[in-house]
Motif scaffolding. Structure first.
Motif, PDB file in Angstrom:
ATOM      1  N   ARG A   1       0.936  -1.214   0.104  1.00 58.50           N
ATOM      2  CA  ARG A   1      -0.051  -0.064   0.143  1.00 58.50           C
ATOM      3  C   ARG A   1       0.892   1.119   0.055  1.00 58.50           C
ATOM      4  O   ARG A   1       0.198   2.159  -0.487  1.00 58.50           O
ATOM      5  CB  ARG A   1      -1.197  -0.021   1.112  1.00 58.50           C
ATOM      6  N   HIS A   2       2.013   1.110   0.547  1.00 56.92           N
ATOM      7  CA  HIS A   2       3.072   2.297   0.513  1.00 56.92           C
ATOM      8  C   HIS A   2       3.575   2.564  -0.784  1.00 56.92           C
ATOM      9  O   HIS A   2       3.423   1.568  -1.553  1.00 56.92           O
ATOM     10  CB  HIS A   2       4.117   2.241   1.470  1.00 56.92           C
ATOM     11  N   ASP A   3       4.475   3.627  -1.106  1.00 55.19           N
ATOM     12  CA  ASP A   3       4.775   3.739  -2.401  1.00 55.19           C
ATOM     13  C   ASP A   3       6.175   3.286  -2.446  1.00 55.19           C
ATOM     14  O   ASP A   3       7.277   3.431  -3.494  1.00 55.19           O
ATOM     15  CB  ASP A   3       5.050   5.291  -2.603  1.00 55.19           C
TER      16      ASP A   3
ATOM     17  N   GLY B   1       1.730   1.266  -3.754  1.00 58.12           N
ATOM     18  CA  GLY B   1       0.398   2.124  -3.982  1.00 58.12           C
ATOM     19  C   GLY B   1      -0.835   1.404  -4.240  1.00 58.12           C
ATOM     20  O   GLY B   1      -2.097   1.784  -4.705  1.00 58.12           O
ATOM     21  N   THR B   2      -0.828   0.043  -3.638  1.00 60.92           N
ATOM     22  CA  THR B   2      -2.052  -0.659  -3.950  1.00 60.92           C
ATOM     23  C   THR B   2      -2.375  -1.482  -2.649  1.00 60.92           C
ATOM     24  O   THR B   2      -1.658  -2.091  -2.080  1.00 60.92           O
ATOM     25  CB  THR B   2      -1.628  -1.774  -4.981  1.00 60.92           C
TER      26      THR B   2
ATOM     27  N   VAL C   1      -6.952 -11.859  -5.118  1.00 61.08           N
ATOM     28  CA  VAL C   1      -6.921 -10.819  -4.033  1.00 61.08           C
ATOM     29  C   VAL C   1      -7.640  -9.686  -4.546  1.00 61.08           C
ATOM     30  O   VAL C   1      -7.300  -9.163  -5.613  1.00 61.08           O
ATOM     31  CB  VAL C   1      -5.308 -10.652  -3.688  1.00 61.08           C
ATOM     32  N   ARG C   2      -8.507  -9.041  -3.705  1.00 54.69           N
ATOM     33  CA  ARG C   2      -9.084  -7.861  -4.256  1.00 54.69           C
ATOM     34  C   ARG C   2      -8.419  -6.912  -3.878  1.00 54.69           C
ATOM     35  O   ARG C   2      -8.049  -6.511  -2.727  1.00 54.69           O
ATOM     36  CB  ARG C   2     -10.429  -7.673  -3.663  1.00 54.69           C
ATOM     37  N   THR C   3      -7.978  -5.801  -4.511  1.00 52.78           N
ATOM     38  CA  THR C   3      -7.056  -4.566  -4.329  1.00 52.78           C
ATOM     39  C   THR C   3      -7.610  -3.359  -4.769  1.00 52.78           C
ATOM     40  O   THR C   3      -8.732  -3.340  -5.584  1.00 52.78           O
ATOM     41  CB  THR C   3      -5.467  -4.725  -4.849  1.00 52.78           C
ATOM     42  N   SER C   4      -7.200  -2.194  -4.414  1.00 49.55           N
ATOM     43  CA  SER C   4      -7.390  -0.933  -4.801  1.00 49.55           C
ATOM     44  C   SER C   4      -7.376  -0.694  -6.406  1.00 49.55           C
ATOM     45  O   SER C   4      -8.026   0.328  -6.948  1.00 49.55           O
ATOM     46  CB  SER C   4      -6.815   0.142  -3.920  1.00 49.55           C
ATOM     47  N   SER C   5      -6.461  -1.553  -6.881  1.00 52.82           N
ATOM     48  CA  SER C   5      -6.341  -1.646  -8.358  1.00 52.82           C
ATOM     49  C   SER C   5      -6.837  -2.696  -9.230  1.00 52.82           C
ATOM     50  O   SER C   5      -6.945  -2.903 -10.307  1.00 52.82           O
ATOM     51  CB  SER C   5      -4.861  -1.722  -8.729  1.00 52.82           C
TER      52      SER C   5
END
Length: 417
Positions: free
Chosen positions: A31-33, A222-223, A238-242
């Motif tokens: 999730r971080h960059d 970033g995901t 896996v469900r992700t923000s992307s």
């Protein structure tokens, strides 16, 4: 196989490297960059098999309850409306017996000694440095009473494979010249020559670059991981923000968030966040700083020499997922650092940090398959995450490949408590 590793801290990055060495197609979701921007960003810097004693013990039980009322202790318990904290606490209390203390400490020691060798082998293979020092760690006590009491745990580890030297006051300055000026304030201690120190963030960043360039590991920054899509006895995606990411196997290495995700999918995964604080400051006069890592056992302060920087860390604070901090939270850290290494640094130049350790009630991490046949856990490493990261990654790769790990992993399996 196509493998998704969830989390790019030192544990997840090391796991990805070992899996890729086996020829798997590995993608790391973070999730971080960048890598190592959560728990692995800053810690005491200790690679410390000597610190393998489990937190849960008859003595810790007393300290835990005292920490509810006295927030000046190294352990702070801030009561809040968090039902899971109380469930976790009950499981922690069940581990606070002498038989459980010994069993959990032996499991940690076995993994920590193995993992130290893995860190050295993997860093040599990758050709990476991380401000490492391989001079041992000195664990010391301020009072004769605490020295007499605390030595028992180290003697137990020494009887089961940890090389130690029990050190009196006269030997202190020979082992650690950095403490010569304050040796009269120390009753004695334990020197563990096989322990070492290093910067976990440097190690993780450089290992990630090596894994991407040489082993083909893909990092998706970033995901955010949102959920697992399950179908029968397996994880389909896996469900992700992307969007959804499919894989043949999934490895959960999300630090303190591992418990949250796991419980949403029916896993009994009692990982709870425990906040720690650390400061890093350049040494104005390196000759006045430590030459090796150390721990003030009475104050629950750990420190290390990282190049020409001093790292000092302290506190186990039970306050949920709150990562916030105030300058006064570091008062005890600065006090201890000035006391031990007077004139060595300017605290105005210090970088301050607070982060969450992923703690199991037993202090023993969980490594291996859990519930779904293609879901693997590698989490719950607590205060020894940096120490055990590479050993955990190698054990995990062996389990995924169907190989017998090089150490006994029975106590690391899902549901081992």
């Amino acid at each position: 196989m196509r493998i998704l590793v969830l989390g790019a801290g030192v544990v997840g990055t090391a796991a990805a490297a070992y899996l890729a060495r086996d020829g798997h197609e590995v993608t790391v979701v973070e999730r971080h960059d960048q890598v190592a921007r959560g728990t692995s960003y800053c810690n005491a810097g200790l690679v410390s098999p000597g610190d393998a004693t489990a937190w849960a013990s008859p003595e810790a039980l007393k300290t835990f309850f005292r920490g509810i009322f006295n927030h000046n202790l190294g352990i702070r318990v801030r009561l809040r409306a968090d039902p899971y904290f109380y469930l976790w606490s009950l499981r922690f209390l069940r581990q606070c017996t002498t038989p459980r203390l010994r069993a959990n400490s032996l499991a940690k020691l076995r993994l920590a000694l193995y993992a130290r060798d893995c860190i050295n082998e993997l860093s040599a293979e990758a050709g990476i440095g991380y401000d490492e020092r391989k001079r041992g760690i000195f664990y010391f006590f301020r009072s004769q009473r605490s020295f007499d009491t605390g030595s028992a745990n180290y003697r137990f580890l020494g009887e089961h494979g940890l090389p130690i030297e029990i050190v009196g006051r006269d030997r202190i300055a020979e082992i650690e010249p950095g403490l010569a000026a304050v040796k009269d304030k120390i009753a004695g201690g334990i020197y563990s020559p096989v322990d070492q120190t290093g910067d976990s963030r440097q190690f993780t960043e450089r290992l990630a670059a090596y894994a991407a360039d040489k082993l083909g590991v893909v990092f998706r920054f970033g995901t955010t991981v949102e959920a697992l899509d399950t179908e029968g006895d397996r994880v389909r995606a896996v469900r992700t923000s992307s969007g959804p990411l499919e894989a043949d196997a999934v490895v959960l290495c999300m630090g303190p968030e591992s418990g949250l995700l796991g419980r949403r999918h029916g896993l009994d995964l009692p990982v709870y966040p425990v906040k720690g604080y650390a400061m890093t400051v350049p040494l104005e006069d390196p000759s006045k700083g430590p030459t090796m890592g150390g721990a003030d056992e009475d104050s629950l302060i750990g420190y290390s020499r990282l190049g020409d920087r001093l790292r000092v860390s302290s506190t186990a604070e039970f306050t949920g997922f709150d990562r916030n901090w105030k300058p006064r939270d570091f008062a005890s850290i600065f006090r201890a650092a000035h006391d031990l290494f007077p004139g060595s640094f300017d605290e105005k130049k210090a970088e301050l940090w607070a982060g969450l350790r992923p703690m199991m009630p037993s202090s023993v991490p969980v490594i291996g398959r859990a519930r779904y046949r293609n879901l693997y856990l590698n989490t719950g490493h607590g205060h020894l995450g940096w120490t055990t990261s590479c050993g955990s990654g190698k054990v995990l790769a062996d389990l995924v490949a169907g190989r017998e790990p090089e150490i006994d992993t029975q106590a690391l399996q899902y549901g081992h408590e």
